[in-house]
Design an enzyme around this catalytic site. Structure first.
Site, mmCIF file in Angstrom:
data_model
loop_
_atom_site.group_PDB
_atom_site.id
_atom_site.type_symbol
_atom_site.label_atom_id
_atom_site.label_comp_id
_atom_site.label_asym_id
_atom_site.label_seq_id
_atom_site.Cartn_x
_atom_site.Cartn_y
_atom_site.Cartn_z
ATOM 1 C CG HIS A 62 -2.236 -0.688 0.875
ATOM 2 N ND1 HIS A 62 -3.100 -0.196 -0.080
ATOM 3 C CD2 HIS A 62 -2.795 -1.833 1.327
ATOM 4 C CE1 HIS A 62 -4.146 -0.995 -0.177
ATOM 5 N NE2 HIS A 62 -3.988 -2.003 0.657
ATOM 6 C CG ASP A 67 -2.963 0.913 3.853
ATOM 7 O OD1 ASP A 67 -2.726 2.038 3.360
ATOM 8 O OD2 ASP A 67 -2.136 0.285 4.546
ATOM 9 C CG HIS A 205 10.357 -0.833 -25.072
ATOM 10 N ND1 HIS A 205 10.729 -1.459 -23.914
ATOM 11 C CD2 HIS A 205 9.257 -0.099 -24.768
ATOM 12 C CE1 HIS A 205 9.892 -1.120 -22.947
ATOM 13 N NE2 HIS A 205 8.993 -0.293 -23.441
ATOM 14 C CE1 TYR A 262 -8.335 6.337 -14.521
ATOM 15 C CE2 TYR A 262 -6.940 7.240 -12.800
ATOM 16 C CZ TYR A 262 -7.588 6.162 -13.377
ATOM 17 O OH TYR A 262 -7.485 4.943 -12.790
ATOM 18 C CD GLU A 335 -0.622 2.974 12.400
ATOM 19 O OE1 GLU A 335 -1.648 2.298 12.265
ATOM 20 O OE2 GLU A 335 0.360 2.614 13.067
#
Ligand SMILES: [Zn+2]
Ligand SMILES: [Zn+2]
Length: 358
Positions: A62, A67, A205, A262, A335
């Site tokens: 994550h 999360d 490439h 998007y 946190e």
């Protein structure tokens, strides 16, 4: 997530647009419908953060903190369900997959499966954890905040041969080098310099051995813009320049942009202003104006359906080693800020849902 929502007495739909989850909490009056969105996908990266909840899935972590988005939205759902009798409107909890995917992503399939309808959403909010901003800072911005990420592929078709005799060939490696240099001129010479714009070629490439001139070269790149007019112009110019350079050296070229990329994420000015005032009431946080960023977000698609705002929660805390940016293998969240994110989501939903509600 479905289990936790159920436990809070919230109506749940699963498998919405793939692995999406939709929770609906109906209040007791005739207020507005507010949607809160958390994306929940991870990234293909081996986690190097020293945390006891380190990813147990090999090569997946994550690294964008989605999360924490899930945790904060579940927290907000729990709080709001506890205050249901004072809630006049309806709150929808959207847990979205595949934000990092690009293209169709996860928002589009969920919208197609009706998450913004029945009842129709009046306001939509999304929160992102921010490894560029100090812990406890909550940052907003009205108008365009994140870019349209337009991926493109240039295929240069030359004619291969011996490395000692380039005059008998059309060398796609040499031409690729010219294209890489030339497209930067779109940025410097063809786009209004006061418009944010970036073009990067991230993959090249071609070839197998030093003395073989190959037949083909492929370039992959991305363009980032913050308004649709600049976006359209830059796509057209990149195509023109790449094809023109290839033609000058005798190669054929195709330039393809990803379909369904998007859109620009554009926050509603009035909703953003009101949201800032509401969030300022949360103790322990500092509300600021965020600068624009050129990452992409498919929250942009929700903002095409309803006004709202996409805002950020800072998590930089050197004391705890939370200093790595989003998408780093060492990304680590402070946190202690999650409670602020949870509070902001719950408060925004409550205040906007109760607008003019009885
Ligand atoms: Zn990300
Ligand atoms: Zn993200």
């Amino acid at each position: 997530m479905a289990e936790k929502l159920n436990a809070s007495g919230i109506e749940v739909r699963t498998r919405v647009g793939g692995t999406g989850v939709l929770g609906t909490l109906r209040g007791t009056g005739s207020g507005k419908v507010v949607a809160l969105r958390a994306d929940m996908d991870a990234l293909p990266l081996e986690e190097l953060a020293e945390v006891d909840f380190r990813s147990s899935a090999k090569g997946v972590m994550h690294a964008c903190g989605h999360d924490t988005h899930v945790a904060m939205l579940l927290g907000a759902a729990k709080i709001l369900s506890k205050h249901r009798k004072n809630l006049r409107g309806t709150v929808k909890f959207i847990f979205q997959p595949a934000e990092e995917h690009g293209g169709r992503g996860g928002a589009k399939p969920m919208i197609e499966e009706g998450v913004m309808k029945d009842p129709k959403v009046d306001y939509v909010f999304g929160l992102h954890i921010d490894g560029d901003e100090k812990s406890g800072v909550i940052a907003f911005r009205g108008g365009p905040i994140m870019a349209a990420p337009d991926r493109f592929v240039v295929r240069i078709v030359g004619r291969g041969g011996h490395g000692s005799a380039p005059h008998q060939t059309v060398d796609p490696v040499y031409i690729a080098a010219q294209v890489i240099t030339a497209v930067q001129g779109v940025s410097g010479r063809m786009i209004d310099p006061v418009q944010p714009f970036v073009i990067s070629i991230g993959a090249v490439h071609s070839g197998t051995k030093e003395n073989i001139i190959p037949d083909e070269a492929i370039l992959e790149g991305t363009i980032r813009t913050l308004d649709e007019a600049t976006r359209n112009r830059s796509k057209a110019k990149v195509t023109e320049v790449a094809k023109g350079v290839c033609k000058a050296f005798g190669a054929k070229a195709t330039v393809e942009f990803e379909k369904d990329a998007y859109p620009v994420t554009v926050n509603d000015d009035a909703a953003t202003e009101k949201a800032m005032k509401i969030v300022k009431t949360i103790r322990g946080t500092k509300v600021t104006v965020r600068k624009q960023l050129l990452g992409g977000e498919d929250f942009s698609r929700f903002l095409h359906e309803a006004p709202g705002t996409f805002y950020f929660l800072g998590t930089v805390n050197p004391r705890k080693g939370c200093v790595y940016p989003n998408h780093s293998s060492k990304f680590k969240v402070d946190e202690d800020v999650l409670k602020y994110g949870t509070a902001s989501l719950a408060t925004l939903a409550f205040e906007f849902a109760n607008e003019n509600g009885r």
